[in-house]
Design an enzyme around this catalytic site. Structure first.
Site, PDB file in Angstrom:
ATOM      1  N   ASP A  23       9.047   0.462   9.978  1.00 22.48           N
ATOM      2  CA  ASP A  23       9.311   0.080   8.593  1.00 22.48           C
ATOM      3  C   ASP A  23      10.330  -1.060   8.661  1.00 22.48           C
ATOM      4  O   ASP A  23      11.501  -0.841   8.944  1.00 22.48           O
ATOM      5  CB  ASP A  23       9.889   1.288   7.831  1.00 22.48           C
ATOM      6  N   LYS A  87      13.745 -10.489   4.786  1.00 19.93           N
ATOM      7  CA  LYS A  87      12.390 -10.114   4.351  1.00 19.93           C
ATOM      8  C   LYS A  87      12.011 -10.817   3.047  1.00 19.93           C
ATOM      9  O   LYS A  87      10.850 -11.109   2.805  1.00 19.93           O
ATOM     10  CB  LYS A  87      12.350  -8.587   4.173  1.00 19.93           C
ATOM     11  N   GLU A 187       3.196  -0.403   2.396  1.00 19.29           N
ATOM     12  CA  GLU A 187       4.230   0.646   2.362  1.00 19.29           C
ATOM     13  C   GLU A 187       3.802   1.868   1.540  1.00 19.29           C
ATOM     14  O   GLU A 187       3.979   3.006   1.986  1.00 19.29           O
ATOM     15  CB  GLU A 187       5.554   0.060   1.850  1.00 19.29           C
ATOM     16  N   ASP A 211       9.165   3.356  -5.367  1.00 21.48           N
ATOM     17  CA  ASP A 211       9.963   2.958  -4.199  1.00 21.48           C
ATOM     18  C   ASP A 211      11.198   2.172  -4.639  1.00 21.48           C
ATOM     19  O   ASP A 211      11.103   1.005  -5.020  1.00 21.48           O
ATOM     20  CB  ASP A 211       9.085   2.107  -3.264  1.00 21.48           C
TER      21      ASP A 211
END
Length: 631
Positions: A23, A87, A187, A211
């Site tokens: 992850d 990211k 994800e 999330d």
């Protein structure tokens, strides 16, 4: 149509092989495996430490990188050399991120182009791919240290909303870290797998994955049918997360102590102390009603004495502070349902992901919105990595209950400027599949474009295998960059590749019959993959150099054209400075130094920006008067 047959029957992976699930998060990253004895997914961690590795990279004065907890301490003391949230830059141009550029404390290069964004640390320029590779390398080394075995294969997760460029950038980062990225998994799909959803082949479910991480929020609606996950919609906010909860607590305490925010701006150490206390309070209030603490301030000015600041926060106050942010996430849930064409009653399960979902007020709000209890039995920090490990286990052939669709053994792409390979269909893509991407001309009046199709994992086409080539002709004469040529790759269920090229403005379409090529043997596929990993560092270096040169040459061309057309609006001094910067860039282009080329390109940009803006203003004011706009 160009038809190319591709042998997709590549050798399956041996059971003994260790494939990890990763992850790669905005705030934290981690690596997980299926435990060989219990057959259950576990996140890897050293005894007595956390499984989470902060996604932070710090560079010292010699350019040496440290990652994770060790790098975190430099966030306040050396913000310009400490990179966080890389990211968010993956697969993005400066134009994509310029509205949030203030969020980053390090230098994100504005080159006014659509090329991928770069980060400058000292005299070195890093791409987000390189920055992410440092984090992946750290995870790889951590896994090897704990497992006492080499780790070369991985499944990496990405947000469901990541586009083609962002997914490819993630693959490249893995390759640069010495990892063969077998699959990029969404994800929410990974989180669902960790909850055992989609593992039964006769299962049909519609689920919501909520999330809320440290810096980002997204909600995805998924439909699972017979083990296949379809993302129906995704919604969210890439600048909302647990960090914002902390910020609200800090503001509350500043008001409580009659302090201004400038105090923290001018004192990085105190700011960091406040931030850590806020995080502590947030966690404490998940199971308590009131948090009490204090901070002793260091001497900040000549006049202020050393004073302890009382820090008090009740659960009631905390919930009131964060309510507007929670409301924002609930609005996203509502929009996601609308986009998916699904109503609340049709949602079978709500899966909670991300450390910030531990906040009781968040859980209660989500549960109240969907009208049913949320599913939060799996550690929300680890759930995505655990799901990636399950997917890795399926790929390793250890989970026989799962049917894996046929996949492409090697990446397929076309040649772009400088002899680079632009991948359209990455290896291990499920088939059938279809991908299209737009390209343009780089010369004025260019009437044709050569489409060369390659198979392989290297960055330069000369190191890959050519499958086909044809010319798209009859492109109407237009300035460089104006034509829009869409190249689409379609691999049908039989593994036949069909390549089409079409100029969208004029509708011109070209195709050619290509004799089918015989597929590669498993040994050749294996060799091509091994070469891509062993040469990854050199390949990325070469690609970066070629891209820097291409960009430098384009800027020189544009500047030259601009000076010729607008010489009357530019001062003699500006002309001389620009000429000197152009000469310096011209010289840099002859050298094998990517950082030098980028530095000289940036210098030319800096010199020309003021008068380019002036010329633009003049052109606009002329146009406003109804006269012809300046070219």
């Amino acid at each position: 149509m160009a038809k190319i047959s591709i042998n997709i029957a590549t050798g399956s992976l041996q059971q003994a092989e260790m494939i990890v699930g990763i992850d790669l998060g905005t705030t934290n990253s981690l690596v997980a495996i299926i435990h060989p004895e219990t057959k259950k997914p576990v996140a890897l961690k050293e005894h007595g430490t956390s499984s989470l590795v902060p996604s932070i990279v710090h560079f010292d004065q010699y350019g040496n990188a440290t990652v994770g907890e060790e790098a975190k301490q430099y966030l306040e003391t050396e913000p310009q050399n400490t990179i966080f949230s890389a990211k968010r830059l993956m697969g993005k141009s400066f134009n994509d991120v310029k509205n949030n550029a203030g969020f980053f404390t390090y230098k994100v290069i504005d080159d006014n182009t659509d090329s991928l964004v770069k980060v400058q640390v000292g005299d070195t320029f890093y791409s987000p791919i390189e920055l992410s590779s440092f984090i992946l390398k750290e995870l790889k080394q951590r896994a090897e240290h704990i497992l006492k075995t080499p780790v070369t294969k991985a499944v990496i997760t990405v947000p469901a909303y990541f586009n083609d460029a962002q997914r490819q950038a993630t693959r490249d980062a893995g390759k640069l870290a010495g990892l063969d990225v077998l699959r990029i998994v969404n994800e929410p799909t990974a989180a669902s797998l960790a909850y055992g959803l989609g593992l039964q082949m006769d299962e049909e479910k519609t689920i919501a994955v909520y999330d809320l991480g440290g810096g980002t929020f997204d909600v995805s609606i998924l439909r699972i049918t017979g083990g296949i996950f379809e993302v129906l919609s995704t919604n969210g906010d890439t600048y909302l997360g647990g960090d914002d909860f902390d910020r609200l607590i800090i503001q509350h305490w500043l008001q409580q102590n009659n302090l201004s925010e400038d105090l923290l701006h001018n004192n990085k150490q105190l700011s960091q102390t406040f931030r850590l206390k806020a995080e502590e309070a947030k966690k404490y209030l998940s199971s308590n009603d009131e948090f009490n603490s204090s901070i002793t301030s260091p001497l900040t000015t000549h006049h202020s004495p050393i004073a302890p600041y009382a820090l008090r926060l009740t659960t009631k106050d905390f919930n009131a502070l964060i309510q507007p942010l929670i409301d924002k996430t609930i609005a996203s849930c509502s929009n996601a349902l609308k986009d998916a064409g699904v109503n609340k009653a049709e949602i079978d399960t709500i899966v909670m992901v991300g450390g910030s979902t531990r906040v009781p007020a968040v859980k209660n709000a989500v549960s109240a919105f969907f009208g049913k209890p949320v599913n939060d039995m799996v550690n929300p920090d680890e759930v995505v990595a655990l799901g990636a490990a399950i997917q890795a286990d399926i790929l390793a052939g250890n989970n026989k209950d799962f049917l894996l669709l046929d996949i492409t053994p090697l990446s397929l792409g076309i040649e772009t400027m400088g002899g680079l390979m632009d991948v359209l269909i990455p290896r291990n893509s499920k088939i059938p599949t279809k991908v299209g991407r737009q390209y343009t001309t780089h010369k004025d009046g260019q009437g044709s474009m050569r489409i060369s199709v390659f198979q392989g994992e290297r960055d330069l086409v000369k190191d890959n295998r050519r499958l086909a080539e044809f010319n798209l002709t009859g492109i109407p004469g237009m300035p460089a960059g104006m034509p829009k040529v869409e190249v689409s790759f379609l691999i049908n269920a039989d593994g036949i590749l069909v390549v089409t090229a079409k100029e969208l403005r004029s509708g011109v379409q070209q195709s050619i019959e290509v004799k089918p090529q015989y597929g590669l043997t498993d040994g050749q596929v294996e060799q091509m993959l091994m070469d891509s990993i062993t040469h990854a560092k050199d390949d990325i270096k070469t690609r970066a150099l070629v891209e820097a040169r291409t960009e430098g040459e384009q800027i020189l061309g544009v500047t030259e054209k601009f000076l010729t057309k607008n010489s009357s609006l530019i001062t003699h001094e500006e002309m001389l400075n620009t000429a000197a910067a152009m000469q310096a860039l011209q010289l840099a282009l002859t050298m094998e130094d990517k950082n030098l080329i980028q530095a000289k390109t940036e210098e030319l940009n800096e010199i020309t920006r003021p008068f380019a803006e002036r010329v633009m203003d003049a052109a606009i004011s002329t146009a406003m008067k109804g006269q012809k706009i300046l070219e």
